[in-house]
Enzyme design. Structure first.
Site, PDB file in Angstrom:
ATOM      1  N   GLY A 240       0.757  -1.239   0.000  1.00  0.00           N
ATOM      2  CA  GLY A 240       0.000   0.000   0.000  1.00  0.00           C
ATOM      3  C   GLY A 240       0.787   1.289   0.000  1.00  0.00           C
ATOM      4  N   GLY A 279       3.416  -3.630  -3.804  1.00  0.00           N
ATOM      5  CA  GLY A 279       3.250  -3.757  -5.247  1.00  0.00           C
ATOM      6  C   GLY A 279       3.691  -2.457  -5.894  1.00  0.00           C
ATOM      7  N   ARG A 280       2.794  -1.452  -5.804  1.00  0.00           N
ATOM      8  CA  ARG A 280       3.025  -0.170  -6.478  1.00  0.00           C
ATOM      9  C   ARG A 280       4.393   0.449  -6.168  1.00  0.00           C
ATOM     10  NH1 ARG A 280      -1.376   3.231  -7.639  1.00  0.00           N
ATOM     11  NH2 ARG A 280      -2.484   2.137  -5.984  1.00  0.00           N
ATOM     12  N   CYS A 346     -14.277   4.512 -27.718  1.00  0.00           N
ATOM     13  CA  CYS A 346     -15.541   5.258 -27.812  1.00  0.00           C
ATOM     14  C   CYS A 346     -16.194   5.449 -26.455  1.00  0.00           C
ATOM     15  CB  CYS A 346     -16.479   4.536 -28.764  1.00  0.00           C
ATOM     16  SG  CYS A 346     -15.730   4.439 -30.372  1.00  0.00           S
ATOM     17  N   TYR A 374      -0.213  -1.456 -12.006  1.00  0.00           N
ATOM     18  CA  TYR A 374      -1.635  -1.454 -12.370  1.00  0.00           C
ATOM     19  C   TYR A 374      -1.853  -0.787 -13.733  1.00  0.00           C
ATOM     20  CZ  TYR A 374      -1.689  -2.574  -7.436  1.00  0.00           C
ATOM     21  OH  TYR A 374      -1.444  -3.161  -6.225  1.00  0.00           O
TER      22      TYR A 374
HETATM   23  N1  LLP Z   1      -1.548  -6.894  -0.438  1.00  0.00           N
HETATM   24  C1  LLP Z   1      -2.876  -6.978  -0.650  1.00  0.00           C
HETATM   25  C2  LLP Z   1      -3.664  -7.924   0.134  1.00  0.00           C
HETATM   26  C3  LLP Z   1      -3.492  -6.151  -1.617  1.00  0.00           C
HETATM   27  O1  LLP Z   1      -4.806  -6.232  -1.809  1.00  0.00           O
HETATM   28  C4  LLP Z   1      -2.710  -5.256  -2.370  1.00  0.00           C
HETATM   29  C5  LLP Z   1      -3.313  -4.395  -3.397  1.00  0.00           C
HETATM   30  C6  LLP Z   1      -1.313  -5.201  -2.130  1.00  0.00           C
HETATM   31  C7  LLP Z   1      -0.779  -6.035  -1.147  1.00  0.00           C
HETATM   32  C8  LLP Z   1      -0.397  -4.308  -2.869  1.00  0.00           C
HETATM   33  O2  LLP Z   1      -0.726  -2.958  -2.679  1.00  0.00           O
HETATM   34  P1  LLP Z   1       0.218  -1.822  -3.273  1.00  0.00           P
HETATM   35  O3  LLP Z   1       1.545  -1.889  -2.562  1.00  0.00           O
HETATM   36  O4  LLP Z   1       0.371  -2.057  -4.734  1.00  0.00           O
HETATM   37  O5  LLP Z   1      -0.524  -0.566  -2.999  1.00  0.00           O
HETATM   38  N2  LLP Z   1      -5.649  -0.901  -9.057  1.00  0.00           N
HETATM   39  C9  LLP Z   1      -5.452   0.084  -8.023  1.00  0.00           C
HETATM   40  C10 LLP Z   1      -4.731  -0.501  -6.812  1.00  0.00           C
HETATM   41  C11 LLP Z   1      -5.418  -1.721  -6.240  1.00  0.00           C
HETATM   42  C12 LLP Z   1      -4.676  -2.338  -5.072  1.00  0.00           C
HETATM   43  C13 LLP Z   1      -5.226  -3.658  -4.734  1.00  0.00           C
HETATM   44  N3  LLP Z   1      -4.563  -4.344  -3.664  1.00  0.00           N
HETATM   45  C14 LLP Z   1      -4.722   1.273  -8.606  1.00  0.00           C
HETATM   46  O6  LLP Z   1      -4.393   1.240  -9.797  1.00  0.00           O
HETATM   47  O7  LLP Z   1      -4.497   2.271  -7.915  1.00  0.00           O
END
Ligand code: LLP
Length: 419
Positions: A240, A279-280, A346, A374
């Site tokens: 996150g 992730g991000r 479109c 993403y």
């Molecule tokens: N762990 C769990 C259980 C998660 O659900 C997620 C992301 C992560 C880790 C990784 O989170 P990050 O470090 O990437 O923030 N599509 C959206 C983001 C959706 C995140 C879903 N869960 C966007 O493009 O902003």
């Protein structure tokens, strides 16, 4: 802008490769990633974990290209998966299933079986029915499933409502108040072994406070469990952490991870293993979406810069009104004009950026920045558009890591009706 994306004689380069040469070789739209950027952000987590009982589980939903996974596997990452498909990708990329944690609210029986057969490290379980199903599948497989329960701490991550997951109103996790009862059930199920606890409060979080608030609640649960004789080996603090898209000021990765580890230790839990699930923050700023201007369409209300990438390639602006910086790969001599940068799909929602001042003309290349997370992973074939190519830059060389799709393969599984 990270220093892997810089300008050499006015041209935007990734490491040592001009984005114009990538477009010339592979066309557009194309996602381009920097291996050095991926490595550096991963290492920022790894260095905070050094000398501590801690490790990184890359949340591969952010970008699951095999070559990206391969880079992280070689660096020693584990993986956070959310489907059987993602487990297959880990295997195909040479990752070790024993480093995998399996998240998600709706794991199917088949996915559970497959993950058990491959010996994943842990299932992050989100409900009592899921515990029961997993117990049954493990029983039939003659195996024991290691489990962690995802606690919903009811903490506001203060991010976009679609990517906030740690509030009572969200579908995720087991309510903080119900945690002890759920753990008692888990501990009593014969084919489950309780090994940890997890929590994930949202994405693109730019402050430390919600993390610490959630962590404290998780540690309270751990202490309660300990009193009941249910030992917790690892604490998964989720992912996150936010990145800079525009002018956000998230904590840097090492500071974030160190703060979390210090808090765990300060509360007397330093002997437990801490897992991070980013992730991000490891891939977001390591990638751009390269696109070419098709037409300029001036108007009385707005001017449009129509490019060959669209919401099917990068859906974040359409879905979350997300901001991505857009830069000309080679600024030309055109007049600077304020445009909405839009794609050919479109839908009025098909935009990549609004009110952007650009000095461009048809044929020019643009880079949509911070698109490593993403981006491709959420792309689709809407409007029967083949998905983009993906390229990884590594120093002065670059590699095609996913071929552009071709139209015929998009409907190869469809069937005409018998006449
Ligand atoms: N762990 C769990 C259980 C998660 O659900 C997620 C992301 C992560 C880790 C990784 O989170 P990050 O470090 O990437 O923030 N599509 C959206 C983001 C959706 C995140 C879903 N869960 C966007 O493009 O902003």
């Amino acid at each position: 802008m990270q220093h892997w994306f810089s300008r050499v004689e006015d041209t935007l380069v990734v490491e040592d490769v001009g984005l114009d040469s990538i477009a010339a070789e592979f066309g557009t739209p194309t996602y381009v990633y920097s291996r050095a950027a991926l490595t550096t952000s991963y290492q920022a987590y790894a260095s905070a974990c050094k000398g501590r009982r801690a490790r990184v589980q890359y949340a591969m939903k952010a970008n699951s290209n095999l070559a990206v996974l391969q880079v992280f596997a070689r660096l020693g990452a584990g993986f956070d998966i959310v489907s059987g498909g993602e487990l297959k990708r880990v295997l195909a990329a040479g990752g070790d299933p024993a480093t995998v944690v399996f998240s998600g609210v709706g794991k199917s029986a088949a996915e559970m079986k497959m993950a058990l057969d491959h010996g994943v490290r842990c299932f992050n379980v989100e409900s009592i029915p899921e515990l029961e199903r997993l117990n049954e599948i493990a029983c039939r497989a003659g195996a024991t499933a290691r489990v962690s329960l995802r606690i919903n701490p009811d903490v506001d991550a203060r991010t976009h409502p679609y990517i906030s997951t740690g509030l009572k109103a969200n579908k995720f996790g087991i309510a903080f108040e119900d945690a002890l009862a759920a753990y008692r059930i888990a501990a009593a199920l014969p084919y489950l072994e309780v090994t940890g606890i997890d929590c994930h409060i949202g994405s693109q979080i730019t402050e430390l406070a919600p993390y610490l608030e959630a962590l404290d609640k998780v540690l309270d649960v751990v202490e309660g469990l300990e009193r009941e004789g249910i030992p917790i080996g690892h604490i998964n603090v989720g992912g996150g952490l936010g990145i800079v898209y525009a002018n956000e000021t998230p904590p840097d990765i090492t500071a974030f991870a160190t703060t979390m580890l210090d808090r765990v230790a300060a509360r007397g839990h330093g002997h437990r293993e801490v897992l991070f699930e980013p992730g991000r923050s490891v891939v977001g700023n390591a990638g751009v979406l390269l696109t070419r201007v098709e037409f300029l369409k001036p108007g009385c209300a707005r001017n449009f810069c129509i490019v060959d990438a669209a919401m099917n390639d990068l859906s974040r602006p359409a879905m979350y009104e997300a901001y991505h910086r857009i830069e000309a790969v080679r600024p030309g001599h055109a007049r600077a004009v304020k445009y909405d940068v839009v794609g050919p799909v479109c839908e009025s929602g098909d935009w990549l950026g609004r009110d952007r001042v650009l000095a461009v003309q048809p044929g020019d290349l643009l880079a949509v920045m911070s698109a490593g997370a993403y981006g491709f992973a959420m792309s689709s074939n809407y409007n029967t558009r083949p998905r983009a190519a993906e390229v990884m830059v590594d120093g002065g060389s670059f590699h095609l890591i996913r071929e552009r799709e071709c139209v015929n393969e998009l409907f190869v599984r469809e069937r005409l009706l018998p006449v």
